[in-house]
Design a protein around this motif. Structure first.
Motif, PDB file in Angstrom:
ATOM      1  N   ARG A   1     -62.413 -71.795  28.494  1.00 55.05           N
ATOM      2  CA  ARG A   1     -61.415 -72.751  28.065  1.00 55.05           C
ATOM      3  C   ARG A   1     -62.052 -74.115  27.982  1.00 55.05           C
ATOM      4  O   ARG A   1     -61.507 -75.167  27.422  1.00 55.05           O
ATOM      5  N   PHE A   2     -63.333 -73.805  27.791  1.00 54.67           N
ATOM      6  CA  PHE A   2     -64.431 -75.384  27.559  1.00 54.67           C
ATOM      7  C   PHE A   2     -64.046 -75.930  26.275  1.00 54.67           C
ATOM      8  O   PHE A   2     -64.486 -74.848  25.310  1.00 54.67           O
ATOM      9  N   ARG A   3     -63.803 -76.883  26.038  1.00 59.28           N
ATOM     10  CA  ARG A   3     -64.043 -77.557  24.775  1.00 59.28           C
ATOM     11  C   ARG A   3     -65.004 -78.426  24.429  1.00 59.28           C
ATOM     12  O   ARG A   3     -65.320 -79.461  25.233  1.00 59.28           O
TER      13      ARG A   3
ATOM     14  N   SER B   1     -70.884 -75.123  26.299  1.00 59.50           N
ATOM     15  CA  SER B   1     -70.257 -74.562  27.793  1.00 59.50           C
ATOM     16  C   SER B   1     -71.409 -74.608  28.690  1.00 59.50           C
ATOM     17  O   SER B   1     -71.334 -74.552  30.097  1.00 59.50           O
TER      18      SER B   1
ATOM     19  N   CYS C   1     -69.643 -72.856  20.734  1.00 64.44           N
ATOM     20  CA  CYS C   1     -68.719 -73.265  21.915  1.00 64.44           C
ATOM     21  C   CYS C   1     -69.280 -72.739  23.196  1.00 64.44           C
ATOM     22  O   CYS C   1     -69.460 -73.395  24.299  1.00 64.44           O
TER      23      CYS C   1
ATOM     24  N   CYS D   1     -61.470 -74.373  22.191  1.00 64.90           N
ATOM     25  CA  CYS D   1     -62.172 -73.665  23.169  1.00 64.90           C
ATOM     26  C   CYS D   1     -62.302 -71.852  22.637  1.00 64.90           C
ATOM     27  O   CYS D   1     -61.670 -71.536  21.715  1.00 64.90           O
TER      28      CYS D   1
ATOM     29  N   ARG E   1     -65.425 -71.547  31.329  1.00 64.50           N
ATOM     30  CA  ARG E   1     -66.268 -71.664  30.280  1.00 64.50           C
ATOM     31  C   ARG E   1     -65.490 -71.058  28.942  1.00 64.50           C
ATOM     32  O   ARG E   1     -65.632 -71.652  27.956  1.00 64.50           O
TER      33      ARG E   1
ATOM     34  N   SER F   1     -54.957 -72.606  24.708  1.00 63.31           N
ATOM     35  CA  SER F   1     -56.290 -72.583  25.819  1.00 63.31           C
ATOM     36  C   SER F   1     -55.907 -71.451  26.859  1.00 63.31           C
ATOM     37  O   SER F   1     -56.579 -70.943  27.506  1.00 63.31           O
TER      38      SER F   1
END
Length: 314
Positions: free
Chosen positions: A185-187, A309, A305, A194, A183, A240
């Motif tokens: 690193r979630f874009r 996520s 963000c 992220c 999460r 990231s």
């Protein structure tokens, strides 16, 4: 003065780019101007008064100006008004930047202020810009929009500034609390950052940009800074992969240094000037206020963000 006059259209665009048409038309309180009305007033001041009068002052001998009647048909949308201000100011700057010493002393006679030189008129226009940029920022605050105080040439009082900057680390820690690495690193979109990237950016600008520039403003005579873009930094490698907690720990150390610097700063030093390639001339305290607003911008980005996520669509 010339640097402030030339950057005013940029600051006006920055202050209005996220304002919707409905927000632009809404007065912040009964009897007060809406953001659109303030921008329209700035357009009329440059396009319909300052620019034509400046041309007459440069070309003629002590012209006498009539009272300017409002120009009909200015019920334009906000973007059109901002563009009209930029166009008029560009033409003003072409005249002012070519003046010699004698040109700055040429006079005209205003119906409200009497005789005044080109320099006096330009300085009053600079003050007029600042007054209304701050008025727009006040309107933004009442509408609940994100603060853009540096664009309005405004600065937080020293105690409020230190408190705002000190609050960032706790808020940053909270926004990522409980998230796994996936999460973080979630874009939320292909080109969006992220959480790890935003945190790495905050560390980068604190250590490489903000604190070094504050120190230069305190130590040097009007240091000049190029406009900053995060794009080259973002392209250098995949940030990231930067661990959020490590970036946050580095940021906490750097922010502690920033706060120690500001707390030890003699009060008059807050008014020392640097010259930004984006903002134009700004005081040390104005630049530090930009740091606080930058925190707010990216905390909102990180909160969005985090929410994205967790969505089922992910």
């Amino acid at each position: 003065m010339l640097a402030r006059l030339s950057t005013a259209p940029i600051m006006l665009r920055e202050l209005t780019t996220d304002v919707t048409g409905e927000q632009a038309a809404r007065p912040p309180a009964p009897g007060e101007w809406s953001i659109a009305e303030v921008v329209r007033h700035l357009v009329e001041g440059d396009r319909d008064e300052f620019l034509p009068r400046l041309r007459r002052m440069v070309a003629g001998t002590r012209p006498v100006f009539d009272t300017t009647a409002p120009v009909a048909g200015d019920a334009s949308d906000l973007a059109t008004l901002v563009a009209a201000f930029a166009s008029a100011r560009e033409q003003v700057m072409k005249i002012l930047t070519k003046l010699d010493a004698a040109g700055w002393l040429r006079e005209g006679v205003s119906p409200s202020r009497g005789a005044l030189t080109v320099e006096a008129y330009a300085r009053s226009t600079d003050e007029h810009d600042t007054e209304h940029l701050r008025q727009i920022q006040d309107g933004r605050a009442r509408l609940g929009l994100r603060p853009k105080r540096c664009e309005a040439r405004a600065a937080l009082p020293p105690a409020d500034l230190v408190a705002a900057l000190a609050a960032a680390t706790g808020r940053l820690r909270a926004v990522a609390a409980g998230l796994d690495e996936g999460r973080r690193r979630f874009r939320p979109a292909p080109q969006a950052w992220c959480l790890n990237e935003v945190m790495a950016h905050l560390l980068h600008v604190e250590t490489e940009l903000f604190l070094p520039r504050l120190r230069r403003i305190a130590d040097e005579d009007r240091p000049t800074f190029p406009a900053f873009s995060p794009e080259p930094w973002a392209r250098e490698r995949d940030h990231s992969l930067d661990a959020f907690d490590a970036s946050l720990a580095g940021f906490e150390r750097a922010r502690a240094d920033t706060l120690a610097f500001l707390r030890a700063l003699p009060s008059p030093a807050g008014d020392r000037l640097g010259v930004s390639g984006f903002f134009g001339p700004l005081s040390l305290r104005q630049y530090a206020t930009h740091m606080a607003d930058h925190d707010i911008e990216h905390l909102a980005q990180m909160a969005a963000c985090r929410a994205a996520s967790a969505s089922p669509a992910r």
